[in-house]
Structures are given as structure tokens and as C-alpha cells.
Design an enzyme around this catalytic site. Structure first.
Site, PDB file in Angstrom:
ATOM      1  N   ALA A 135      47.666 -73.549   4.371  1.00  0.00           N
ATOM      2  CA  ALA A 135      48.368 -72.204   4.004  1.00  0.00           C
ATOM      3  C   ALA A 135      49.926 -72.199   4.583  1.00  0.00           C
ATOM      4  CB  ALA A 135      47.443 -71.156   5.056  1.00  0.00           C
ATOM      5  N   ARG A 137      51.857 -70.635   6.381  1.00  0.00           N
ATOM      6  CA  ARG A 137      51.940 -70.499   7.665  1.00  0.00           C
ATOM      7  C   ARG A 137      51.740 -71.827   8.599  1.00  0.00           C
ATOM      8  NH1 ARG A 137      47.067 -68.138   6.955  1.00  0.00           N
ATOM      9  NH2 ARG A 137      45.369 -68.832   8.219  1.00  0.00           N
ATOM     10  N   TYR A 138      51.233 -72.812   8.187  1.00  0.00           N
ATOM     11  CA  TYR A 138      51.073 -74.072   8.855  1.00  0.00           C
ATOM     12  C   TYR A 138      52.080 -75.183   8.329  1.00  0.00           C
ATOM     13  CZ  TYR A 138      46.582 -71.903  10.013  1.00  0.00           C
ATOM     14  OH  TYR A 138      45.572 -71.469  10.581  1.00  0.00           O
ATOM     15  N   THR A 139      52.604 -75.199   7.135  1.00  0.00           N
ATOM     16  CA  THR A 139      53.582 -76.141   6.413  1.00  0.00           C
ATOM     17  C   THR A 139      55.090 -75.822   6.927  1.00  0.00           C
ATOM     18  OG1 THR A 139      53.740 -75.119   4.506  1.00  0.00           O
ATOM     19  CG2 THR A 139      51.854 -76.749   4.823  1.00  0.00           C
TER      20      THR A 139
END
Length: 695
Positions: A135, A137-139
Site C-alpha cells: 500500500a 502508506r508503506y512505500t
């Protein structure tokens, strides 16, 4: 011929609607299509699916420009979710679509030879169907260094800027790329009524080819740009004629196959590069299907051992298997050898055009020349404005004290500029510039240093004016920029070009099937047996289901072709070698299951043929007979299932294969017998013909 006018429909009022005046207004379908469907179709073609001469679709351009304005070219990475949110100011298609666009442009995903997004985190892989990206928000992401070649001239009025979707800000209509990104970046787009599929080429080869093309318009493109290049690697099976067609027309296909190595100790084949157009899962599924069907008996197991070091498919071979022959079979039967279909459809001035490589280079060079003209003119205007100011400053150099006196003796601030204009013959711009000079700079040394720049500026202006007049100088600028890009960002080819293909591989021979004598049996309940003569001599009585009986038996070979006619008026084609050798003591293969027939479908009749000679006779309850040559069931594409094998106009009473003309004895329901020669029945090439009256 004049078009007929669409019939008018009268306005009607629904009597069931009380208190409301519900009206149905007529509208011709042509008008509906023109007003509603055509704008949608044009929007998809022009504003969504087809790339333009800079090599980008609008979604790519909006994302990269947003990242550029966020200072992600020189700064550190930021969360992908932050980039997606900012991009929504230009792209209203939703966060999921924007993030998917970023994933495809990223280094981690690996879909481009020259990725534009420097990514950190899990962005999935182009060669995997099931390896999904994390997602947003993680990268994290930032612009790759090569983006400096996309945005280097964007602030010099090289391209037009247009309003975004709500008119709140401006965005570039194109990006002023310093290299032919339209050929470097692979692109796929599906519009309405048309599509675009552009394969990528090696950056350094494209730049060198463009330089050579600028020097000589008759340059042979294939000499410096031999073939496309794909980020997943592999081997290109080179066909010069096919490649020349792609370069000339923009259409054709490139055949790519996987790269592999054999590990003798473990007796394993390792595949470490696969064609760009397939995925690991598609290869594994196809190999599993072939092993299950008994067509890859040399393969014991297959595993996906892909890790951080890269792609790796491991194939365990059975003892005695030749790895070279196994790979040739895999290339023929699986996506490990695949073709990339090219369709170089590009928007030129808002119109989609399919062009060859040479024409694309012509259009890109013309567009890039215009970008450089605009950049040079922008620099020229700035230098002219600066020269104009310095020339005004030079006029007060002769009498600085007088300029100071004019300013000091002017009572009203508003009169300072007019008094300077009158005192030194300055225009308003020059007078404003003189009036804004700081008090500490009103000295002879400062003004002399500034006015010394006049000669340098005049020379620079003359040089810029000369560039605008001479296209040859613009071409040299383009060539220098291309050379710098090739030197700075060029990388070796990923795909190896196979110019000479061994004859055994080029011919793609049929699968080697052992051929030997067999006895074939077909029963009324749809069971099939293939028994060798040795096994038949050793066996006793044929084992059958209760109430079943053998309808057909013959001597043939393992390579003969079989046709099974079913109650659903279909015919299934297979070979004797598709069935395992059997014994008389077993029931055999149930044909409906072995060939994957539909629910409720059962085979009624079997034909054994090595050459498709002879005829099929179909007699129907209405007294008609159809005589169809068996060659009507032969297909060049080796299709396994044919529809409309015989007529559905009447119930079938009887079918029979006759290898040659013969006499027929037809019994009727009235206990009568009709003797007729099959040669008297006219032949019909159509399989589902209703036949002719015989009874």
C-alpha cells in the site's frame, strides 16, 4: 444515396403518473451516439490511453510534474501516499489509479528500461501476476536522476501550459524530454476502437541512432538500433525482414524467449529471464497442464525460487532427460517463447497515427527543434531586457553627480522616474532600474563593472539570434544533448540478439511421438482402449461394463488421428497417443472425461483416419441423408473441438464413415428396404448441411 430520416416518435405521457407530467422525448440513435458516445471515445483516445510525442500518457505526465514541483528531483524520498494525494490536484481519477501509475514507472516494479521513479519498498514485479505491491502508506519514492532530462527546460517556456481540470493551477501539455523517450519507454494503451503497444529500446542505442539520423537522413536504422530491448531480458530471435517491417510501418511482432542454464549436479534447469509479455505464474500453470496431460514426461517438478537476487524458475528433470530437448519442447508449448506485438500508435497534434521508427524520429526531432527554438528565444528575451537596463545605466555613467542631484532635488517620489527620463534620455524601464539602485552602489566602480557586461551580452545575443536563423546549429545542440544523455545514463542491452538460430529450433518440429502398431476399441457407453498387439495376445476376454458392447475396433498406429462425434452435434479431435496404452483386462478411458466434454455430452461414434479421406454419412428421421467429405473436419490450426458437426434440422437416426463409395441398404419404419449407391448421393462441403431426400 441520401440518408433516410429517422422516424419521429411522438411525445407520450404516462397515464399512471398522477400529478406529474412525465414526457418521453424522441432522439435519433445517430444523434445520441454523436452527442454522448463520441465525446467519451475522443476523451479516452486523446486524454487517457494513447501516448504523445514525449512518450507519456497524461496520467504519467501529471504524476511526474507533481513530483517535480514537490522538489523530489533533488530532495529525499517521501511517502507514496503523500505523492498520490498531491497528484490528485491534477489527476481526478482516484488514488488507486494514480498509485498504479507510479508503480509502473518505478525502479522496483521493473516495467521500464529507464524508470523515472526511484522507489523504496515493495512495488511488486512486472514478471509476476500474483506478487502485489504494498500500500502507498508503506512505500517511499522520489524522482530518478534521469528526470533532470525531462524537466531541465520546463521553466524556459519550451512547452505550453494548460489549466488543470478545475482551473485552479497550470500543468504542462508535454514534457520537454531531451531524448526520444517515446521509443525508450514501453507503453500499452487500450482506447475506444484503437490501441497502442510500443516496445522499449535501449536508451544509448536510441540516442546514438538519433544522432546518426540527424547527420544523415538516409541512415540505416537497423545498423545502430538492431532490435527492441526489454527490461525482463531474454533472447530476441532476430528476423531482419520482420524487424524492417516494424521500423517501416510500426506494426509487427518480435519473438522473445527465456534464458536458461543447466545444473548437471542437481539435474535441474534454471530459467532466470522470461519474455516481457508473460509472467512466472502463466509459465508454471502451462507446464503443470502439460505434465498432467502426459506431454512433458521428462519433467519431474517445477518450482518458483525467485528471491531478492532476481527471478529463478527451477525445473527438476527425470533421469536420462536431455535438457536441450526439454527446453526446445518448452519453447514450443509454453509462454517461455512468446511474441510481443508492436503497434506504434502515437498522438501527433491530437491525432492518433501509427508510424514506423523513422517517422517517429522525424516527428520527435521536429518537436525537439521547436522546444529548443522556444528556449533560445526565451533566453534571448531575457538577455535583451538585461542589455537594455545596462545601456540605461551606461548613460548615467557620464554624470553620476547629475543623476544624484536630480533625485535629491525632486520633491515628489512619483516625479523621480519622469525627471530621470528627461535628464538622461531614458525610457521608463531604464529609469526605474536606475532609481532602484542602492545608495552604496552609486559609485563609479560599481557602474563600470556592470556596464562591462554590455559587450558580453551583445555577443551572446548575436549568438542566440544566429541559432534561431540556422537549423543546423539547433541540430548540433540536439546532438550534443543526446550524446550527454547516452554517456551519462546509457546501460548495456538487457536482451541478447540471436542472429543465427539453429535449424532444429527455427523449424519448430512436431513433438517426437513414438509410432507403433496398436489395436483400437470403442464401446457403446463411450469407453476407449488402445492395446498393443503383444498385450492383446497375452490377454483374454475384453473387460466391459455391464450391458456395454464394442461398437468399433480396428488395427492402426499410435500417431493416427481420432474423431469423436457426440450427441451435442460436436466433434472432438485427438490422436491415439493422447491416450495411454491399455489392457484388455481394464475398462479403458472414458472419452467424455478424457476430452473434457460438456455436461450431458457423450460420444456416439468414432472415426480413425490418417489422411482425412472418405466421407461421413448422416441419415435423419425425416428421410434425408447428408454426405460430407471427411476433409471438412480437417483444420490447419489443429483445433481440438468443432461445432456444428452435423445438422440439427432433424433427429439423427444413423451415422457411418465410408472410406470409399459403396452400396447402402436402408431399412424404413414400414419394413421396407431401399438399395442405393453412395455415389448417387451428392457431396456437400458444409458440415451441418440438411442433406437430400433419399427415402
Amino acid at each position: 444515396m441520401p440518408r433516410k430520416k429517422a422516424p419521429e416518435i411522438k411525445k407520450t405521457v404516462d397515464p399512471n403518473v398522477v400529478g406529474l407530467k412525465a414526457e418521453v422525448i424522441s432522439q435519433p440513435i445517430t444523434e445520441t451516439l454523436e452527442q454522448n458516445y463520441m465525446p467519451y471515445a475522443m476523451s479516452v483516445i486523446v486524454s487517457r490511453a494513447i501516448p504523445e510525442i514525449d512518450g507519456f500518457k497524461p496520467s504519467h505526465r501529471k504524476l511526474l510534474y507533481t513530483m517535480y514541483k514537490m522538489n523530489l528531483l533533488t530532495g529525499g524520498r517521501t511517502k507514496s501516499a503523500n505523492i498520490v494525494g498531491q497528484t490528485m490536484r491534477l489527476n481526478p481519477h482516484g488514488d488507486a489509479a494514480i498509485y498504479e501509475t507510479m508503480v509502473r514507472l518505478s525502479k522496483g516494479y521493473g516495467a521500464l528500461l529507464t524508470p523515472f521513479v526511484d522507489s523504496k519498498g515493495n512495488f511488486g514485479k512486472v514478471f509476476s501476476r500474483d506478487m502485489s505491491y504494498a500500500a502507498s502508506r508503506y512505500t517511499e519514492a522520489k524522482l530518478a536522476p534521469i528526470c533532470a532530462e525531462l524537466f531541465g527546460d520546463i521553466d524556459s517556456d519550451t512547452v505550453d501550459f494548460v489549466d488543470n481540470y478545475d482551473g485552479s493551477m497550470k500543468e504542462p501539455a508535454l514534457l520537454p524530454t531531451r531524448f526520444p523517450n517515446v521509443l525508450v519507454s514501453a507503453n500499452l494503451g487500450i482506447a475506444v476502437g484503437m490501441a497502442s503497444q510500443i516496445c522499449g529500446f535501449n536508451l544509448e542505442e536510441v540516442c546514438r541512432t538519433t544522432i546518426a539520423y540527424l547527420e544523415d537522413p538516409n541512415h540505416d536504422l537497423l545498423s545502430t538500433l538492431p532490435a527492441p530491448d526489454f527490461p525482463t531480458g531474454g533472447e530476441i530471435l532476430y528476423d531482419r525482414d520482420e524487424m524492417a517491417q516494424i521500423y517501416r510501418t510500426g506494426r509487427g511482432s518480435v519473438k522473445v524467449r527465456a534464458r536458461w542454464r543447466h545444473l548437471p549436479k542437481e539435474n535441474i534447469i534454471e530459467i532466470y529471464e522470461i519474455p516481457y509479455s508473460t509472467t512466472v505464474e502463466a509459465v508454471i500453470d502451462k507446464v503443470a497442464e502439460l505434465v498432467k496431460a502426459g506431454k512433458l514426461r521428462e519433467v519431474a517438478d517445477m518450482r518458483d525460487e525467485t528471491d531478492l537476487s532476481g527471478l529463478k524458475l527451477a525445473i527438476d528433470l527425470k533421469r536420462g532427460a536431455d535438457p536441450e530437448q526439454v527446453m526446445q519442447k518448452l519453447f514450443r508449448l509454453t509462454p517461455l517463447c512468446d511474441s510481443f506485438a508492436c503497434n506504434f500508435n502515437i498522438l501527433i497534434a491530437g491525432n492518433p497515427r501509427v508510424m514506423g521508427v523513422g517517422e517517429i524520429l522525424d516527428k520527435w526531432i521536429a518537436w525537439r527543434m521547436e522546444c529548443i527554438r522556444r528556449r533560445v528565444f526565451f533566453d534571448l528575451q531575457k538577455k535583451r531586457a538585461k542589455l537594455h537596463l545596462l545601456q540605461g545605466l551606461g548613460k548615467i555613467l557620464l554624470d553620476i553627480d547629475r543623476a544624484i542631484a536630480i533625485i535629491r532635488n525632486t520633491e515628489r517620489e512619483a516625479d523621480v522616474v519622469p525627471n530621470l527620463m528627461a535628464g538622461f534620455d531614458l525610457d521608463e524601464v531604464q529609469a526605474n532600474f536606475v532609481a532602484e539602485i542602492k545608495l552604496r552602489n552609486i559609485n563609479r566602480e560599481y557602474i563600470l563593472k556592470r556596464t562591462e557586461e554590455i559587450e558580453e551580452l551583445e555577443n551572446a545575443i548575436a549568438d542566440l539570434e544566429d541559432i534561431l536563423k540556422r537549423p543546423a546549429r539547433i541540430n548540433k545542440i540536439i546532438m550534443k544533448e543526446l550524446g550527454d544523455v547516452a554517456k551519462k545514463y546509457g546501460k548495456p542491452r538487457r536482451c541478447e540478439i540471436m542472429y543465427e538460430i539453429p535449424a532444429s529450433e527455427a523449424e519448430e518440429p512436431e513433438q517426437q511421438i513414438p509410432d507403433y502398431p496398436v489395436h483400437l476399441f470403442f464401446t457403446r457407453d463411450g469407453y476407449f482402449k488402445k492395446i498393443t498387439p503383444q498385450s492383446l495376445r497375452m490377454s483374454g476376454e475384453q473387460k466391459l461394463k455391464d450391458g456395454d458392447e464394442v461398437l468399433f475396433t480396428c488395427e492402426s498406429t499410435n500417431s493416427t488421428e481420432l474423431l469423436f462425434f457426440t450427441n451435442h452435434r460436436q466433434v472432438y479431435k485427438s490422436h491415439a497417443y493422447d491416450f495411454a496404452d491399455s489392457k484388455a483386462s481394464v475398462l479403458g478411458d472414458y472419452v467424455a472425461s478424457a476430452l473434457g466434454m460438456e455436461e450431458g455430452e457423450v460420444p456416439l461414434y468414432m472415426v480413425v483416419t490418417p489422411d482425412y479421406k472418405g466421407w461421413m454419412l448422416f441419415l435423419y428421421e425425416n428421410g434425408k441423408c447428408a454426405k460430407v467429405p471427411l476433409s471438412s473436419y480437417e483444420t490447419k490450426q489443429n483445433r481440438r473441438k468443432l461445432l456444428k458437426a452435423y445438422s440439427d434440422k432433424a433427429e439423427l437416426a444413423f451415422m457411418r464413415f465410408i472410406p470409399e463409395e459403396t452400396e447402402l441398404a436402408i431399412f424404413t419404419t414400414n419394413n421396407r428396404l431401399l438399395l442405393v449407391g453412395s455415389a448417387l448421393i451428392p457431396e456437400k462441403a458444409t458440415r451441418d448441411t440438411a442433406g437430400v431426400n433419399v427415402v
